[in-house]
Design an enzyme around this catalytic site. Structure first.
Site, PDB file in Angstrom:
ATOM      1  N   HIS A  19       5.219  66.946  20.535  1.00 19.25           N
ATOM      2  CA  HIS A  19       4.118  65.994  20.219  1.00 19.25           C
ATOM      3  C   HIS A  19       2.902  66.800  19.786  1.00 19.25           C
ATOM      4  CE1 HIS A  19       1.855  62.066  21.064  1.00 19.25           C
ATOM      5  NE2 HIS A  19       0.951  62.915  20.591  1.00 19.25           N
ATOM      6  N   HIS A  21      -0.548  67.131  16.839  1.00 17.78           N
ATOM      7  CA  HIS A  21      -1.399  66.706  15.717  1.00 17.78           C
ATOM      8  C   HIS A  21      -1.885  67.955  14.997  1.00 17.78           C
ATOM      9  CE1 HIS A  21      -1.814  62.601  17.445  1.00 17.78           C
ATOM     10  NE2 HIS A  21      -1.690  63.262  18.585  1.00 17.78           N
ATOM     11  N   ARG A  23      -3.396  67.457  11.686  1.00 18.14           N
ATOM     12  CA  ARG A  23      -4.339  66.985  10.643  1.00 18.14           C
ATOM     13  C   ARG A  23      -3.869  67.426   9.260  1.00 18.14           C
ATOM     14  NH1 ARG A  23      -5.459  63.924  14.873  1.00 18.14           N
ATOM     15  NH2 ARG A  23      -6.948  64.829  16.329  1.00 18.14           N
ATOM     16  N   ASN A  47      -0.659  60.202  12.408  1.00 14.40           N
ATOM     17  CA  ASN A  47      -1.904  59.409  12.387  1.00 14.40           C
ATOM     18  C   ASN A  47      -2.979  60.060  11.526  1.00 14.40           C
ATOM     19  OD1 ASN A  47      -2.210  61.460  14.362  1.00 14.40           O
ATOM     20  ND2 ASN A  47      -3.696  60.263  15.534  1.00 14.40           N
ATOM     21  N   LYS A 104       6.460  56.542  15.142  1.00 15.22           N
ATOM     22  CA  LYS A 104       5.498  56.525  16.252  1.00 15.22           C
ATOM     23  C   LYS A 104       4.852  55.154  16.352  1.00 15.22           C
ATOM     24  CE  LYS A 104       2.716  58.045  19.449  1.00 15.22           C
ATOM     25  NZ  LYS A 104       1.707  59.079  19.455  1.00 15.22           N
ATOM     26  N   HIS A 141       3.036  55.525  22.123  1.00 11.35           N
ATOM     27  CA  HIS A 141       1.764  55.689  22.831  1.00 11.35           C
ATOM     28  C   HIS A 141       1.674  54.505  23.785  1.00 11.35           C
ATOM     29  CE1 HIS A 141      -2.555  57.049  23.119  1.00 11.35           C
ATOM     30  NE2 HIS A 141      -2.553  55.903  23.768  1.00 11.35           N
ATOM     31  N   HIS A 179       3.200  61.632  26.192  1.00 13.05           N
ATOM     32  CA  HIS A 179       2.079  62.092  27.023  1.00 13.05           C
ATOM     33  C   HIS A 179       1.804  61.180  28.222  1.00 13.05           C
ATOM     34  CE1 HIS A 179       0.080  59.235  24.446  1.00 13.05           C
ATOM     35  NE2 HIS A 179      -0.064  60.052  23.439  1.00 13.05           N
ATOM     36  N   LEU A 224      -6.894  60.767  25.155  1.00 15.01           N
ATOM     37  CA  LEU A 224      -6.229  59.516  25.497  1.00 15.01           C
ATOM     38  C   LEU A 224      -4.724  59.739  25.535  1.00 15.01           C
ATOM     39  CD1 LEU A 224      -8.358  57.012  23.430  1.00 15.01           C
ATOM     40  CD2 LEU A 224      -8.174  57.124  25.926  1.00 15.01           C
ATOM     41  N   ASP A 252       0.456  67.388  22.700  1.00 14.55           N
ATOM     42  CA  ASP A 252      -0.574  66.461  22.224  1.00 14.55           C
ATOM     43  C   ASP A 252      -1.847  67.228  21.853  1.00 14.55           C
ATOM     44  OD1 ASP A 252      -1.669  64.067  21.380  1.00 14.55           O
ATOM     45  OD2 ASP A 252      -2.285  63.439  23.392  1.00 14.55           O
ATOM     46  N   HIS A 256     -10.245  68.215  16.866  1.00 11.21           N
ATOM     47  CA  HIS A 256     -11.358  67.473  16.250  1.00 11.21           C
ATOM     48  C   HIS A 256     -12.490  68.457  16.025  1.00 11.21           C
ATOM     49  CE1 HIS A 256      -9.930  63.318  16.935  1.00 11.21           C
ATOM     50  NE2 HIS A 256      -9.406  63.789  18.050  1.00 11.21           N
TER      51      HIS A 256
HETATM   52  C1  NCD Z   1      -4.961  61.937  19.525  1.00  9.43           C
HETATM   53  C2  NCD Z   1      -5.648  62.304  18.203  1.00  9.43           C
HETATM   54  O1  NCD Z   1      -6.778  62.801  18.242  1.00  9.43           O
HETATM   55  O2  NCD Z   1      -5.040  62.114  17.136  1.00  9.43           O
HETATM   56  N1  NCD Z   1      -5.960  61.915  20.559  1.00  9.43           N
HETATM   57  C3  NCD Z   1      -5.729  62.051  21.887  1.00  9.43           C
HETATM   58  O3  NCD Z   1      -6.665  61.900  22.655  1.00  9.43           O
HETATM   59  N2  NCD Z   1      -4.544  62.343  22.366  1.00  9.43           N
HETATM   60  C4  NCD Z   1      -4.244  60.649  19.380  1.00  9.43           C
HETATM   61  C5  NCD Z   1      -3.286  60.380  20.516  1.00  9.43           C
HETATM   62  O4  NCD Z   1      -2.260  61.034  20.657  1.00  9.43           O
HETATM   63  O5  NCD Z   1      -3.555  59.456  21.300  1.00  9.43           O
HETATM   64 ZN    ZN Z   2      -1.050  62.461  20.338  1.00  7.29          ZN
END
Ligand code: NCD
Ligand code: ZN
Length: 349
Positions: A19, A21, A23, A47, A104, A141, A179, A224, A252, A256
């Site tokens: 899992h 991210h 970007r 996402n 997802k 999720h 998660h 989250l 996860d 950011h």
């Molecule tokens: C994730 C994100 O920033 O894309 N944020 C997070 O708090 N985990 C999205 C997600 O997995 O919920």
């Molecule tokens: Zn995530």
């Protein structure tokens, strides 16, 4: 009682991150090398803005990710589609042909970039039927989004309201409860049978909700589903180290820009990819369970997804080191979890 000397080295089959991210654009050049240095493969979350909803978009995104892998490093992104109310069932066959492994499910509004998410899971049933037939996994999720439900209860309520009916209606769809953050979810997954698994993040194994508020509000601990009470953290650590093959690693890691986390409405997501295995080693070591780390990180995920294990190994050593306080992130800055603090484990090979 064991009187064994503590382990100072551990060598594992090369792990995977189930899992992640990463970007897009310039951000890839920072975060993809971090993951590729540790993991053989990663499940790439869809996402983006706009979300990845077609096989063709997923393939193009995979190419951009591969282009950010440093030369000589072997790393394979495993692609996913973003499930919406309107994802057509016939996209599933195209996705399967393109090597996409999962879709997802974000309940609409549950988290970062989830406005295109599912408003009513029944609207997706034709697509879920196609996935069950094709053997694509559903990654969930698992939080309800109703403002009437306390933020800390949204995962437990999701099990009753959404997960149990979903499992009843699609008993042979492989579902990953992503998660998980509560003892309710850990218990649910343990008892749910062979088609249900869960990923666990390093930060939910290491921290409870106090971390968000220690000495002032700490936005880099906000993600989250949000961190929960200590009793939940202990239940998650027990699940991860239980030896059950239905719990596996999913960081996860969710980068950011620092200025958007240190903000009046700070973004959710913790960045851990720069030291993922070090953080998991610390969590497993805290309960003397380093011997359970390899199955959790390197065996259980491929078994559930029906993929071969990686070849090759990584080695972690008990050695204090301090990761950089921040990384360049396109035009912005990226602050990792525990920025500026020393970590007790280090990836050495
Ligand atoms: C994730 C994100 O920033 O894309 N944020 C997070 O708090 N985990 C999205 C997600 O997995 O919920
Ligand atoms: Zn995530």
């Amino acid at each position: 009682m064991s009187t064994q000397a503590p382990l100072n080295h551990i060598t594992l089959t090369r792990p995977d991150d189930w899992h992640l991210h990463v970007r897009d654009g310039d951000a890839l050049r920072t975060v993809v090398p971090h993951t590729a240095a540790q993991f053989g493969r990663a499940i790439i979350m869809p996402n983006l803005r706009p979300p990845v909803t077609t096989a063709a978009q997923a393939m193009a995104y995979a190419e951009r990710i591969r282009a950010a892998v440093p030369e000589g490093v072997s790393f394979e992104p495993l692609m996913t589609l973003y499930l919406t109310d309107n994802l057509p069932a016939d996209e599933i066959a195209r996705a399967q042909d393109a090597g996409v492994v999962a879709a997802k499910l974000y309940p609409a509004g549950a988290t970062t970039n989830s406005d295109a998410g599912v408003t009513d899971i029944r609207k997706t049933y034709k697509t879920l039927e196609a996935m069950q037939r094709a053997g694509l996994l559903l990654l969930v999720h698992g939080e309800v989004t109703s403002p009437d439900i306390d933020l800390f209860d949204r995962e437990a309520v999701f099990i009753e309201q959404q997960m149990i009916p979903l499992r009843r209606d699609f008993p042979e769809l492989k579902v990953v409860f992503e998660h998980i953050t509560t003892k309710e979810a850990a218990q649910y997954v343990r008892e749910a049978g062979p088609f249900t698994a869960a990923t666990l993040t390093a930060h939910h194994l290491l921290y409870n909700r106090n971390a968000i508020f220690t000495g002032g509000i700490r936005p880099h601990y906000y993600c989250l589903p949000v961190l929960k009470r200590e009793t939940h953290r202990q239940a998650l650590l027990a699940a991860a180290t239980s030896g059950s093959d239905r719990f596996f690693l999913g960081t996860d890691s969710a980068p950011h820009p620092a200025h958007l986390k240190e903000h009046a409405t700070g973004c959710a997501g913790c960045y851990t990819a720069h030291a993922a295995m070090e953080l998991y080693a610390e969590a497993f070591d805290s309960v003397n369970a380093l011997d359970k780390l390899e199955a959790f990180a390197s065996f259980n995920g491929p078994a559930f997804y029906g993929l071969p294990r990686n070849t090759g190994t990584i080695t972690l050593q008990r050695e204090s080191w301090t990761p950089p306080e921040s990384f360049a992130f396109g035009e912005a800055e990226l602050k990792p979890l525990r920025s500026g603090e020393a970590l007790p484990w280090k990836l050495v090979a």
